[in-house]
Design an enzyme around this catalytic site. Structure first.
Site, mmCIF file in Angstrom:
data_model
loop_
_atom_site.group_PDB
_atom_site.id
_atom_site.type_symbol
_atom_site.label_atom_id
_atom_site.label_comp_id
_atom_site.label_asym_id
_atom_site.label_seq_id
_atom_site.Cartn_x
_atom_site.Cartn_y
_atom_site.Cartn_z
ATOM 1 N N ALA A 1 6.446 -0.287 -14.491
ATOM 2 C CA ALA A 1 6.014 1.116 -14.469
ATOM 3 C C ALA A 1 5.029 1.428 -13.348
ATOM 4 O O ALA A 1 4.364 2.464 -13.380
ATOM 5 C CB ALA A 1 5.397 1.485 -15.817
ATOM 6 N N ALA A 2 4.947 0.573 -12.342
ATOM 7 C CA ALA A 2 3.938 0.768 -11.300
ATOM 8 C C ALA A 2 4.130 2.087 -10.550
ATOM 9 O O ALA A 2 3.182 2.851 -10.351
ATOM 10 C CB ALA A 2 3.962 -0.401 -10.328
ATOM 11 N N GLY A 3 5.372 2.355 -10.141
ATOM 12 C CA GLY A 3 5.626 3.595 -9.406
ATOM 13 C C GLY A 3 5.391 4.826 -10.255
ATOM 14 O O GLY A 3 4.869 5.842 -9.769
ATOM 15 N N ASP A 4 5.755 4.760 -11.529
ATOM 16 C CA ASP A 4 5.534 5.892 -12.427
ATOM 17 C C ASP A 4 4.038 6.099 -12.693
ATOM 18 O O ASP A 4 3.577 7.236 -12.815
ATOM 19 C CB ASP A 4 6.266 5.670 -13.745
ATOM 20 C CG ASP A 4 7.769 5.596 -13.561
ATOM 21 O OD1 ASP A 4 8.285 6.263 -12.641
ATOM 22 O OD2 ASP A 4 8.428 4.879 -14.334
ATOM 23 N N GLY B 1 0.796 -1.219 0.000
ATOM 24 C CA GLY B 1 0.000 0.000 0.000
ATOM 25 C C GLY B 1 0.829 1.270 0.000
ATOM 26 O O GLY B 1 1.906 1.338 -0.587
#
Length: 297
Positions: A246-249, A222
């Protein structure tokens, strides 16, 4: 409304494997593809897919990868009029190995390393006319610092400190949104985040440094963040991860687009979490980022 993203543009070379090789070992891969990436370009695409008018400032090389990246950005609606081509230099590339939904990345910055304070100054008018400025750390720090100096106090600044490198603490004072992940935050707080309690302690230290709205992403566990009134923890969404590239972006770009569109911090974080969760269920970087209708639907 306009978001200016200042950052990197890379070509990702992605190899899938059933396990990571040991030193000196050669494994057969289970798939390969090229995908336009780079934290700056990825976050710009996320903003554009969320419906925000978005410009990318940065550089590519005068090679086939640079041309492909520019065309891909335009296809997603990102304005590339300020994206410059650096002659005689390769476009940034990232070698990415994906195993069981997780990745390991080796980055060669190429043209991204030629983004200078002078380049930032050439685009001062675009920066100061924006509704938000987004930054990461895949371009030289001198250019990042110059952009912060121009924008801070005039335009909301979103700084995603990735990849994590030491920063001048005076630059953090007055930053609006600062969003390290659970590993990166140790660089800026000295706290090794093992759980939510550690993350909350780190969040308070970031606030004490003068950051207005710090956030710490915790992967599938989370996110913790300060919404202007209180510290909040939101659990991660349960999905089957295919590729986390690309999750954080996706989270960062969606957050900025939602804040600029008028959403509250709590609403923006909720939508950004959903967008990031969708992105990890798909392969690639920019191709994996959902559009707003998918997230809200």
């Amino acid at each position: 409304m306009k978001i200016i993203v200042i950052g990197s543009a890379n070509m990702d070379m992605v190899m899938k494997t059933v396990r990571m090789p040991e030193a000196g070992e050669t494994l057969n891969g289970t798939g390969f593809f090229l995908s336009a990436g780079g934290k700056g370009a990825n976050q710009a695409v996320a903003c554009a897919k969320m419906g925000a008018p978005t410009w990318l400032l940065g550089k590519v090389g005068d090679d086939v990868f640079g041309q492909s990246i520019s065309e891909n950005l335009a296809r997603y609606g990102v304005q590339t009029g300020c994206l410059e081509t650096e002659p005689g230099v390769n476009t940034g590339v990232a070698a990415i190995t994906v195993c069981a939904g997780n990745n390991r990345i080796i980055l060669e910055g190429g043209a991204n390393k030629t983004v200078t304070p002078a380049y930032i100054d050439r685009h001062q008018d675009e920066i100061l006319s924006a509704s938000a400025v987004m930054l990461q750390l895949e371009i030289p720090l001198a250019a990042v610092y110059r952009a912060i100096e121009l924008a801070k106090g005039k335009v909301p600044v979103f700084l995603n400190p990735a990849p994590a490198v030491p920063l001048d603490e005076s630059m953090l004072v007055g930053i609006d949104y600062f969003s390290p992940n659970e590993l990166e935050v140790g660089m800026y707080t000295g706290i090794q985040v093992r759980g939510v309690e550690d993350a909350m302690m780190a969040l308070n230290l970031l606030k004490a440094k003068g950051i207005r709205f710090p956030l710490i992403t915790l992967g599938d566990k989370g996110v913790v963040y300060y919404n202007g009134t209180e510290n909040i923890y939101k659990e991660g969404l349960r999905v089957i991860a295919v590729d986390s590239t690309a999750a954080g972006d996706t989270f960062s770009g969606t957050l900025a687009a939602m804040i600029v569109s008028g959403k509250t911090m709590d609403e923006a974080v909720d939508i950004a979490q959903r967008a990031a969760a969708i992105s990890v269920t798909r392969p690639g970087a920019q191709d994996s980022i959902p559009v707003l209708s998918e997230v809200l639907g």
